[in-house]
Design an enzyme around this catalytic site. Structure first.
Site, PDB file in Angstrom:
ATOM      1  CE  LYS A  22      -1.921   1.831   4.016  1.00 39.69           C
ATOM      2  NZ  LYS A  22      -1.471   3.112   4.150  1.00 39.69           N
ATOM      3  CG  ASN A  23       2.511   2.692   3.621  1.00 40.93           C
ATOM      4  OD1 ASN A  23       1.159   3.031   3.347  1.00 40.93           O
ATOM      5  ND2 ASN A  23       2.696   2.501   4.726  1.00 40.93           N
ATOM      6  NE  ARG A  94      -0.021  12.703   7.110  1.00 46.05           N
ATOM      7  CZ  ARG A  94       0.276  13.610   7.106  1.00 46.05           C
ATOM      8  NH1 ARG A  94      -0.544  14.623   7.794  1.00 46.05           N
ATOM      9  NH2 ARG A  94       1.533  14.295   6.862  1.00 46.05           N
ATOM     10  CB  CYS A 118      -5.249  10.823  11.426  1.00 48.43           C
ATOM     11  SG  CYS A 118      -3.945  10.247  11.441  1.00 48.43           S
ATOM     12  NE  ARG A 123      -0.019  10.388   9.819  1.00 47.12           N
ATOM     13  CZ  ARG A 123      -0.080   9.458   9.179  1.00 47.12           C
ATOM     14  NH1 ARG A 123      -1.228   8.917   9.355  1.00 47.12           N
ATOM     15  NH2 ARG A 123       0.699   8.726   8.430  1.00 47.12           N
ATOM     16  CG  ASP A 306       2.870   1.735   9.443  1.00 43.33           C
ATOM     17  OD1 ASP A 306       2.332   2.643  10.199  1.00 43.33           O
ATOM     18  OD2 ASP A 306       2.840   1.909   8.188  1.00 43.33           O
ATOM     19  NE  ARG A 398      -7.325   4.469   5.333  1.00 45.70           N
ATOM     20  CZ  ARG A 398      -6.560   5.431   5.932  1.00 45.70           C
ATOM     21  NH1 ARG A 398      -6.908   5.601   7.144  1.00 45.70           N
ATOM     22  NH2 ARG A 398      -5.391   5.947   5.492  1.00 45.70           N
TER      23      ARG A 398
HETATM   24  C1  UD1 Z   1       4.236   6.944   5.959  1.00 40.78           C
HETATM   25  C2  UD1 Z   1       3.159   5.792   5.907  1.00 40.78           C
HETATM   26  C3  UD1 Z   1       2.927   5.361   7.269  1.00 40.78           C
HETATM   27  C4  UD1 Z   1       3.929   5.080   8.299  1.00 40.78           C
HETATM   28  C5  UD1 Z   1       4.855   6.275   8.361  1.00 40.78           C
HETATM   29  C6  UD1 Z   1       6.148   6.249   9.239  1.00 40.78           C
HETATM   30  C7  UD1 Z   1       2.408   6.011   3.950  1.00 40.78           C
HETATM   31  C8  UD1 Z   1       1.065   6.276   2.931  1.00 40.78           C
HETATM   32  N1  UD1 Z   1       2.241   6.156   5.055  1.00 40.78           N
HETATM   33  O1  UD1 Z   1       3.304   7.928   6.651  1.00 40.78           O
HETATM   34  O2  UD1 Z   1       1.970   4.145   7.110  1.00 40.78           O
HETATM   35  O3  UD1 Z   1       3.292   4.894   9.694  1.00 40.78           O
HETATM   36  O4  UD1 Z   1       5.019   6.594   6.952  1.00 40.78           O
HETATM   37  O5  UD1 Z   1       6.774   5.084   8.655  1.00 40.78           O
HETATM   38  O6  UD1 Z   1       3.513   5.809   3.258  1.00 40.78           O
HETATM   39  N2  UD1 Z   1       6.054  14.793  10.129  1.00 40.78           N
HETATM   40  C9  UD1 Z   1       6.241  16.287  10.696  1.00 40.78           C
HETATM   41  N3  UD1 Z   1       6.206  17.046   9.352  1.00 40.78           N
HETATM   42  C10 UD1 Z   1       6.051  16.687   8.207  1.00 40.78           C
HETATM   43  C11 UD1 Z   1       6.131  15.225   7.943  1.00 40.78           C
HETATM   44  C12 UD1 Z   1       5.953  14.326   8.974  1.00 40.78           C
HETATM   45  O7  UD1 Z   1       6.261  16.430  11.723  1.00 40.78           O
HETATM   46  O8  UD1 Z   1       6.191  17.505   7.262  1.00 40.78           O
HETATM   47  C13 UD1 Z   1       6.129  13.893  11.385  1.00 40.78           C
HETATM   48  C14 UD1 Z   1       4.839  13.235  11.497  1.00 40.78           C
HETATM   49  O9  UD1 Z   1       3.965  13.924  12.284  1.00 40.78           O
HETATM   50  C15 UD1 Z   1       5.323  11.783  12.252  1.00 40.78           C
HETATM   51  C16 UD1 Z   1       6.592  11.593  11.621  1.00 40.78           C
HETATM   52  O10 UD1 Z   1       7.015  12.583  10.961  1.00 40.78           O
HETATM   53  O11 UD1 Z   1       5.275  12.266  13.650  1.00 40.78           O
HETATM   54  C17 UD1 Z   1       6.758  10.408  10.645  1.00 40.78           C
HETATM   55  O12 UD1 Z   1       5.827  10.926   9.429  1.00 40.78           O
HETATM   56  P1  UD1 Z   1       6.079  10.451   8.030  1.00 40.78           P
HETATM   57  O13 UD1 Z   1       7.305   9.589   7.885  1.00 40.78           O
HETATM   58  O14 UD1 Z   1       5.908  11.702   7.180  1.00 40.78           O
HETATM   59  O15 UD1 Z   1       4.845   9.413   7.971  1.00 40.78           O
HETATM   60  P2  UD1 Z   1       3.982   9.404   6.587  1.00 40.78           P
HETATM   61  O16 UD1 Z   1       4.553   9.796   5.180  1.00 40.78           O
HETATM   62  O17 UD1 Z   1       2.869  10.535   6.704  1.00 40.78           O
END
Ligand code: UD1
Length: 418
Positions: A22-23, A94, A118, A123, A306, A398
């Protein structure tokens, strides 16, 4: 609303094939916006999040043709007639924010709803935005939308304060057609980043050192269509490995990549589960007593956040005390309350959960609070005495492809009630 009814399962046995990730597929679908030529994707799992992303692409004017039986998608973004994403569509996932990078590269503008918080945390998308700004985009946030525009994106040096998966992907997709060279430092190194970079390179991008924390992207004028097979889902694989472990089972996972599962395999071995890499696949055999383990979630190659919930389910019935630390998201213990309702002994304090293994869990009515929490409850229900009812399983749909069919094939007693 659908729910799962699950009875205590015998030890799982048999073979399960892991689906496409998925990711990985979500950003790859977004990357198809970067070319007017057709892209063909294999191993695209029929998941709610995948359908939601395809709807977003269609709403931007992209032609999407998906065969959910063969799991093949043909995407042709000949025209990207719209650059605004509607709130109703974006709110479903997201990852909807991942069209920002490709839209900026292809149409030099985008207007996307600011993804809200969420269940598992606030996030934010500040790191994505910092990256786009560094590449030369002008960003405005107003009325809940992020508006970005640029004349051209220009290669630059970007340092990420945290190796965010989404920010790395979004910046990568924006930078592939920028003028000059972009370097992303402290980039995420998850296998899904590698898969996206490989797809982009097949499209003609010039990305090097992906899978390492400093990625270099040499901008190209345009990209062409490409054919790609999405990598297997390491989170689905980990979930089935724990399903075998928690039921004392013996199963074979096919289409799983051992190199993506290092942290998971290590934890399962600590829990007294045997893991064998065979040419046919990965065998998971749990014949001995389950033992407590400590784990801390971290970016790859650390233990994946995850799978934290799913491993918490395992720890509830493992002998001894397990300490689970969540470092990636601030509020990812919602499943603990539901597991406690099933008889688990868990104490949480901020980002730490202490789990004392119990002899047995007992069935009751519980609620899936998010995708991975839902999977954790399914696994706990398979060892609980009696019949567990799990509501809000749309969360599970999902991200898990044919979860109940695959579990039933391995001997689990699970049915869906609408
Ligand atoms: C992706 C995965 C999700 C997984 C996560 C961490 C997808 C679709 N989803 O989510 O399943 O749990 O990686 O492995 O691939 N953060 C900030 N600012 C930003 C972006 C992120 O502070 O601009 C923080 C987030 O709040 C969180 C951490 O960084 O605490 C990790 O987030 P991130 O690695 O960006 O996760 P996602 O890409 O949203």
């Amino acid at each position: 609303m659908s729910k799962f009814i699950i009875s205590k399962s015998p030890a799982l046995s048999g073979k399960v094939e892991i689906s496409g990730a998925k990711n990985a597929v979500l950003p790859i679908l977004c990357a198809c916006l970067l070319t007017e030529k057709e892209c063909i994707l294999n191993s695209v799992p029929p998941l709610m999040d995948v359908y939601a992303m395809m709807d977003i692409l269609k709403s931007l004017g992209v032609k999407v043709d998906y065969d959910n039986v063969k799991q093949v998608a043909r995407i042709k973004a000949e025209k990207v007639s719209k650059t605004k994403e509607e709130y109703e569509m974006a709110g479903k996932l997201r990852a909807s924010f991942l069209v920002m990078g490709p839209l900026l590269a292809r149409r030099q503008k985008a207007k996307l709803p600011l993804p809200g918080g969420c269940q598992i945390g606030t996030r934010p998308v500040d790191l994505h935005i910092k990256g786009f700004t560094a590449l030369g985009a002008k960003i405005k946030q107003e009325h809940g939308f992020v508006m970005a525009k640029c004349r051209r994106l220009t290669g630059t040096h970007i340092y990420l304060d945290f190796p965010s998966v989404g920010a790395t992907e979004n910046i990568l997709m924006a930078a592939v057609m920028a003028d000059g060279v972009t370097v992303i430092e402290n980039a995420a190194v998850e296998p899904e980043i590698v898969d996206l970079a490989e797809f982009l390179n097949k499209m003609g991008a010039k990305i090097t050192d992906y899978g390492k924390s400093t990625i270099t992207i040499k901008g190209v004028k345009n990209l062409k269509g490409a054919k790609h097979t999405v990598i297997p889902d390491r989170i689905e694989a980990g979930t089935f490995m724990v399903a075998a472990a928690i039921t004392g089972g013996d199963i074979l996972l096919t289409n799983a990549v051992p190199d993506h599962l290092g942290a998971i395999t290590s934890k399962l071995k600590e829990a007294n589960v045997e893991i064998e890499e065979l040419s046919r696949g990965i065998r998971v055999c749990a014949k001995g007593e389950l033992l407590a383990f400590d784990l801390k979630t971290m970016p790859f190659p650390g233990f994946p956040t995850d799978l934290q919930a799913v491993f918490m389910s395992l720890s509830t019935v493992a002998k001894g005390t397990s300490v689970i630390t969540e470092t990636v998201f601030e509020n990812r213990f919602l499943h603990a309350g539901e597991l406690i309702r099933m008889g688990a002994e868990i104490k949480t304090d901020g980002r730490i959960a202490v789990v004392d293994g119990v002899k047995k869990l007992t069935a009751t009515q519980v609620k899936a609070t998010d995708l991975r929490a839902g999977a954790a409850l399914v696994l706990a229900a398979m060892v609980a005495e009696g019949e567990t009812e799990i509501s809000d399983i749309f969360h599970v749909d999902r991200g898990y492809c044919l979860l109940e069919e695959k579990l039933i094939n391995l001997g689990a007693q699970i049915r869906r009630e609408e």
